[in-house]
Design an enzyme around this catalytic site. Structure first.
Site, PDB file in Angstrom:
ATOM      1  N   CYS A  76     -45.323 -32.937 -66.856  1.00 43.95           N
ATOM      2  CA  CYS A  76     -45.739 -31.927 -65.780  1.00 43.95           C
ATOM      3  C   CYS A  76     -45.097 -30.473 -66.123  1.00 43.95           C
ATOM      4  CB  CYS A  76     -45.762 -32.588 -64.399  1.00 43.95           C
ATOM      5  SG  CYS A  76     -43.935 -32.639 -64.080  1.00 43.95           S
ATOM      6  N   ASN A  77     -43.895 -30.610 -66.753  1.00 49.00           N
ATOM      7  CA  ASN A  77     -43.160 -29.386 -66.880  1.00 49.00           C
ATOM      8  C   ASN A  77     -43.262 -28.746 -68.276  1.00 49.00           C
ATOM      9  OD1 ASN A  77     -42.547 -28.387 -64.097  1.00 49.00           O
ATOM     10  ND2 ASN A  77     -41.113 -29.993 -64.068  1.00 49.00           N
ATOM     11  N   GLU A 102     -32.093 -34.362 -63.578  1.00 49.51           N
ATOM     12  CA  GLU A 102     -33.310 -35.549 -63.416  1.00 49.51           C
ATOM     13  C   GLU A 102     -33.520 -36.362 -64.421  1.00 49.51           C
ATOM     14  OE1 GLU A 102     -36.479 -35.638 -64.272  1.00 49.51           O
ATOM     15  OE2 GLU A 102     -37.147 -34.318 -65.844  1.00 49.51           O
ATOM     16  N   GLN A 131     -39.611 -40.328 -70.264  1.00 50.05           N
ATOM     17  CA  GLN A 131     -40.665 -39.547 -71.223  1.00 50.05           C
ATOM     18  C   GLN A 131     -40.378 -39.356 -72.504  1.00 50.05           C
ATOM     19  OE1 GLN A 131     -40.560 -36.731 -68.229  1.00 50.05           O
ATOM     20  NE2 GLN A 131     -42.481 -37.441 -66.891  1.00 50.05           N
ATOM     21  N   GLY A 144     -48.176 -44.326 -58.779  1.00 54.48           N
ATOM     22  CA  GLY A 144     -47.126 -44.349 -59.756  1.00 54.48           C
ATOM     23  C   GLY A 144     -45.736 -44.171 -59.506  1.00 54.48           C
TER      24      GLY A 144
END
Length: 382
Positions: free
Chosen positions: A50-51, A114, A120, A191
Site C-alpha cells: 500500500c505504501n 512495522e 511482504q 484480511g
C-alpha cells in the site's frame, strides 16, 4: 551484471499516483513476464504494497535496463513518462542492496519498525521464484535482506509496540470522533489489516463491530478470533445499506476499483447524519468524490502521517542500532557478489592454463608407461 531498484513510495508519491502503479498478486506473473521480456533485464521481481511499488532487476546494462523499467511503469500505469518520472527513485548497486535491507527491516516504512513489510518482502521473493523471474543474484539478495530483517527484529526492540497502519487508523478515528465505544463501526474486508483494526478497536473499548466481506466464511474466521466482541457479518451485497447505517467505516480490501463513490453512496445516505470513512487500501476502496456528499468525511493512508509522526521520534535511536546490523549484512552480501564477479576470470585463466599444458604435452615413452603400470600395480597390492 548490475543490481538496480526503480520505484516509488509514500515518501515520493501521493496515494492517487501509487494506486495506479499497484501490481496485485493475481497479475504479478504477467507483469514479471513482461519485465523479463526486455532485452537487458536478466532477473526481476516486484514489491507492491500500500505504501510502495519497487521493481528490483539484474541488468547487463544499467542505463538501458533502468530505461526499460521506466517504459514498463509508464505502460502499466498509463501515465506518460514525463509526468511519472518526478515520482520515481532509482538506486543502483550497493545502494539498491542496502535499500532492500532497510525495507525488510521496517526502517523505510511509514511506521518505523512495522512488522508486516517483512512478510511482504518474503512474498515478493516467493513469487519471483514461483514465476521463475529471479535467478541466483536476486535470490541471494532477497535471502540476505530477509535474514537482515529478522536480525533487526531479534537483536533490537524496534518492533516492540510499533505502530501499524491499522493502529494509526484507529488512533485517527479516536481523535476525530472520540468515544468510539458508542459509535456504530463497520470494517470492509477480513484480511490481516482488518484483524489488526479489530485488535486496536478492542483496546479502545469497542464491543460491537460489523464486518462486510466478499466471503462470509472469511468473515466468520475473523470473528472467531475475538469472542469478546459481538460481530454482525455481511457480504458485499449488503455493503451500501450497512455503510449508510454506520458512524465510522474502515475499508481495507484488495479491490482494484472503488467500492464506494458519490453515486452509489449518495443513493443510500439519508439526512445530514455524519459518516466518517478511513480508507487504508491502495488502490483506494473509496473514491475521493464521496466528500462532495456534505455529511461524509474521508481519510486515506496519506492522512495517517501526522498521527504516525507523534510516535516516530522515540524509535529513531533504535533505528540507528538497526543500521549497524544492516551494515554487517551488506558487507556479507557484497563479499559474495564480488566473489561471483571473479568466477569468469578464474575460469578463463584455468582454460588458458589447460590449453597451454596440452600444447606443451609430449607423448610418453613405452618404457615410462610400463614402469608406471608396474608401480601402480604394486601400490594396489599394498
Amino acid at each position: 551484471m548490475n543490481i538496480a531498484v526503480i520505484g516509488l513510495s509514500h515518501k515520493t508519491a501521493p496515494v492517487d499516483v501509487r494506486e495506479k502503479l499497484s501490481v496485485p498478486e493475481d497479475v504479478r506473473e504477467r507483469a514479471l513476464q513482461h519485465l523479463c521480456g526486455y532485452a537487458h533485464i536478466q532477473e526481476a521481481t516486484i514489491l507492491s504494497t500500500c505504501n510502495r511499488l519497487e521493481i528490483y532487476i539484474v541488468t547487463s546494462d544499467t542505463e538501458v535496463g533502468v530505461r526499460e523499467v521506466h517504459q514498463f511503469l509508464s505502460e502499466w500505469s498509463h501515465i506518460p513518462l514525463p509526468q511519472l518520472r518526478p515520482y520515481l527513485f532509482i538506486l543502483l548497486h550497493q545502494d539498491a542492496v542496502m535499500h532492500l535491507m532497510r525495507v525488510a527491516s521496517g526502517l523505510d516504512s511509514l511506521v518505523i519498525g512495522e512488522g508486516q513489510i517483512l512478510s511482504q518482502v518474503k512474498r515478493c521473493h516467493q513469487l519471483g521464484q514461483q514465476y521463475k523471474s529471479i535467478g541466483s543474484i536476486l535470490n541471494r539478495l532477497f535471502t540476505g535482506a530477509i535474514a537482515a530483517g529478522k536480525r533487526v527484529r531479534t537483536e533490537t526492540s524496534i518492533g516492540t509496540g510499533a505502530v501499524s497502519i491499522s493502529s494509526a487508523a484507529v488512533e485517527l478515528a479516536d481523535l476525530r470522533l472520540q468515544n468510539l465505544q458508542n459509535c456504530r463501526i463497520a470494517i470492509v474486508g477480513a484480511g490481516k489489516m482488518s484483524r489488526l483494526l479489530v485488535q486496536h478497536l478492542i483496546a479502545r473499548g469497542v464491543k460491537e463491530i460489523s464486518i462486510i466481506n466478499r466471503s462470509l466464511e472469511r468473515a466468520q474466521e475473523l470473528a472467531q478470533q475475538f469472542p469478546e466482541v459481538r460481530f454482525e457479518l455481511f457480504t458485499m451485497t449488503d455493503l451500501l445499506p450497512i455503510v449508510a447505517a454506520m458512524d465510522l467505516v474502515f475499508t481495507g480490501t484488495a479491490a482494484t476499483q472503488p467500492l464506494l463513490d458519490r453515486e452509489n453512496l449518495g443513493s443510500v445516505l439519508t439526512g445530514d447524519r455524519p459518516l466518517s470513512i478511513i480508507d487504508i487500501s491502495v488502490p483506494r476502496n473509496v473514491h475521493a468524490n464521496v466528500t462532495e456528499l456534505g455529511s461524509v468525511q474521508l481519510f486515506n493512508v496519506d492522512d495517517l502521517e501526522a498521527v504516525v509522526a507523534q510516535n516516530q521520534e522515540a524509535r529513531r535511536q533504535l533505528a540507528q542500532e538497526a543500521e549497524a546490523i544492516l551494515e554487517e549484512e551488506l558487507e556479507t552480501f557484497l563479499a559474495w557478489w564480488h566473489a561471483l564477479e571473479t568466477i569468469p576470470t578464474i575460469r578463463s585463466l584455468r582454460q588458458k592454463m589447460e590449453l597451454s599444458a596440452l600444447k606443451n604435452w609430449k607423448k610418453p615413452s613405452l618404457a615410462w608407461v610400463v614402469s608406471l603400470l608396474i608401480s601402480t600395480k604394486g601400490s594396489l597390492r599394498q
